[in-house]
Scaffold this motif. Structure first.
Motif, PDB file in Angstrom:
ATOM      1  N   THR A 158       0.814  -1.208   0.000  1.00 26.29           N
ATOM      2  CA  THR A 158       0.000   0.000   0.000  1.00 26.29           C
ATOM      3  C   THR A 158       0.855   1.268   0.000  1.00 26.29           C
ATOM      4  N   PHE A 159       0.145   2.390  -0.185  1.00 28.31           N
ATOM      5  CA  PHE A 159       0.727   3.727  -0.093  1.00 28.31           C
ATOM      6  C   PHE A 159      -0.033   4.502   0.986  1.00 28.31           C
ATOM      7  N   CYS A 161      -0.571   8.533   2.133  1.00 29.28           N
ATOM      8  CA  CYS A 161      -0.345   9.962   1.923  1.00 29.28           C
ATOM      9  C   CYS A 161      -0.186  10.590   3.304  1.00 29.28           C
ATOM     10  N   GLU A 171      -4.550   4.026   3.980  1.00 30.29           N
ATOM     11  CA  GLU A 171      -3.715   3.313   3.017  1.00 30.29           C
ATOM     12  C   GLU A 171      -4.492   2.995   1.741  1.00 30.29           C
ATOM     13  N   PHE A 175      -1.243   5.028  -6.009  1.00 28.25           N
ATOM     14  CA  PHE A 175      -0.627   6.264  -5.548  1.00 28.25           C
ATOM     15  C   PHE A 175      -1.679   7.275  -5.083  1.00 28.25           C
ATOM     16  N   ILE A 184       5.105  10.589   0.811  1.00 27.45           N
ATOM     17  CA  ILE A 184       4.386   9.348   0.550  1.00 27.45           C
ATOM     18  C   ILE A 184       5.139   8.196   1.198  1.00 27.45           C
ATOM     19  N   VAL A 186       5.564   4.197   1.464  1.00 25.82           N
ATOM     20  CA  VAL A 186       5.303   2.931   0.788  1.00 25.82           C
ATOM     21  C   VAL A 186       5.406   1.818   1.822  1.00 25.82           C
ATOM     22  N   SER A 266       1.993   6.787 -12.069  1.00 19.34           N
ATOM     23  CA  SER A 266       0.725   7.011 -11.394  1.00 19.34           C
ATOM     24  C   SER A 266      -0.200   7.943 -12.163  1.00 19.34           C
ATOM     25  N   GLY A 273       0.640   2.643 -10.051  1.00 19.82           N
ATOM     26  CA  GLY A 273       1.502   2.178  -8.976  1.00 19.82           C
ATOM     27  C   GLY A 273       1.311   0.728  -8.593  1.00 19.82           C
ATOM     28  N   ASN A 276       4.195  -1.958  -7.365  1.00 15.64           N
ATOM     29  CA  ASN A 276       4.886  -1.861  -6.087  1.00 15.64           C
ATOM     30  C   ASN A 276       5.388  -3.247  -5.653  1.00 15.64           C
TER      31      ASN A 276
END
Length: 340
Positions: A158-159, A161, A171, A175, A184, A186, A266, A273, A276
């Motif tokens: 997940t990403f 912000c 999450e 992106f 960000i 990761v 993205s 994204g 990943n």
């Protein structure tokens, strides 16, 4: 797509410290270049750029050669001296098409050199039962750099912000679509079930699996095909995107301008994204990791010999590829094409 994920292991440790034990430490970067000790060992100039952390071993056997032997590994755990952990690198693509590498930064209180990553090893969340530590020769990959389908992305990749350095919610599998005030993060959570026999299959992934039901955090059972519980390995990598948050510099259609070093962009809504991934090569000394997991030590482990973050930050490796990866570039290193 935003995921309704449970608290991370770190969050659980804060909520119920008597029920959760984990190893957590920062690891500084050894090198950032086109080197891939797992997929293309011994090859100078892999297809895309990685950041690599870990210790000193021979790159011809799939590791990285540390040219500062006195410093030891790039982590505070000296028994972790021959591990190799790696992730891809993020680039910003300007409106004129040129690229600039996004710098990294460490978690608060984990001041690893050049950002590096925070690494977790966690046994059974409930504190009941045991895990089997990885064995010599064990390697694994989670995620796939050529994947472009949301359905193939595990919920464990997940990403985040970051609204501030302490953000741990919201999450997503793709992106963030807006500027992130603090960068960000990761998140790479590896599978926690093993077939009990295979150390490193050709695909580096079929010997491990996620729980058959539930999650690692809910102590879900392993599938029959992969019955052996192993520690959850978890990377947190923070890309400091703040200097690229001016949307006047973003694509005119407002899409986000960040591109993985393997070309997954993205800004393209069909490939945001989903490539990943993270790589791992086991290299703990002796039975140190097993002892740490059996003891259920929390954060600091008396069973392990330690060094300071500053000592770990002295660890470095020689640049083998010798190419510019940090200036304003007309193309991604290695000529990696960007998804259109």
């Amino acid at each position: 797509m935003q995921l309704q994920l449970q608290h991370t292991v770190a969050g659980l440790a804060l909520l119920v410290p008597n029920a959760v034990a984990l190893l957590r430490f920062s690891c500084s970067q050894l090198v950032v270049e086109r080197l891939d000790p797992l997929v293309t060992p011994g090859v100078t100039g892999s297809p895309h750029v990685h950041q690599i952390i870990g210790g000193r071993t021979s790159r011809t056997t799939g590791y990285v050669e540390n040219n500062n032997a006195a410093a030891g590994p790039s982590t505070p755990r000296k028994q972790n001296g021959a591990n190799t952990e790696q992730t891809a690198i993020l680039y910003f693509q300007a409106r004129n098409g040129t690229f600039k590498r996004v710098p990294q930064k460490p978690n608060v209180g984990f001041e690893a050199a050049n950002g590096g990553m925070t690494v977790y090893y966690t046994p059974v969340i409930s504190g009941q039962g045991q895990v089997t530590a990885f064995k010599p020769g064990f390697r694994m990959i989670v995620g796939d750099p050529i994947n472009r389908a949301e359905s193939n992305v595990p919920r464990q990749l997940t990403f985040t912000c970051l609204k501030d350095p302490y953000t741990r919610d919201g999450e997503t599998k793709d992106f963030p679509k807006q500027p992130c005030p603090a960068g960000i993060m990761v998140n790479v959570r590896f599978p926690t079930c093993w077939d009990g026999e295979t150390l490193d299959p050709p695909d580096h992934s079929s010997h491990v699996a996620y729980p058959a039901s539930g999650t690692f955090e809910s102590n879900g059972p392993c599938p029959a095909s992969h019955p052996v519980k192993i520690p959850q390995l978890f990377y947190e990598v923070i890309f400091d995107t703040t200097s690229f948050n001016n949307q006047a510099d973003w694509p005119e259609d407002g899409s986000q301008p960040f591109v993985w070093s393997f070309g997954d962009k993205s800004a393209n809504t069909t490939t945001p994204g989903y490539g990943n991934h993270g790589d791992y090569v086991f290299g703990w000394k002796g039975d140190a990791l097993q002892k740490a997991m059996d003891s259920n030590c929390n954060i600091n482990c008396p069973e392990l010999q330690s060094q300071t973050i500053q000592q770990g930050n002295q660890c470095s490796v020689k640049d083998l590829v010798g190419e510019d990866i940090d200036g304003w570039l007309d193309e991604l290193p290695g000529g990696m094409p960007v998804d259109k």
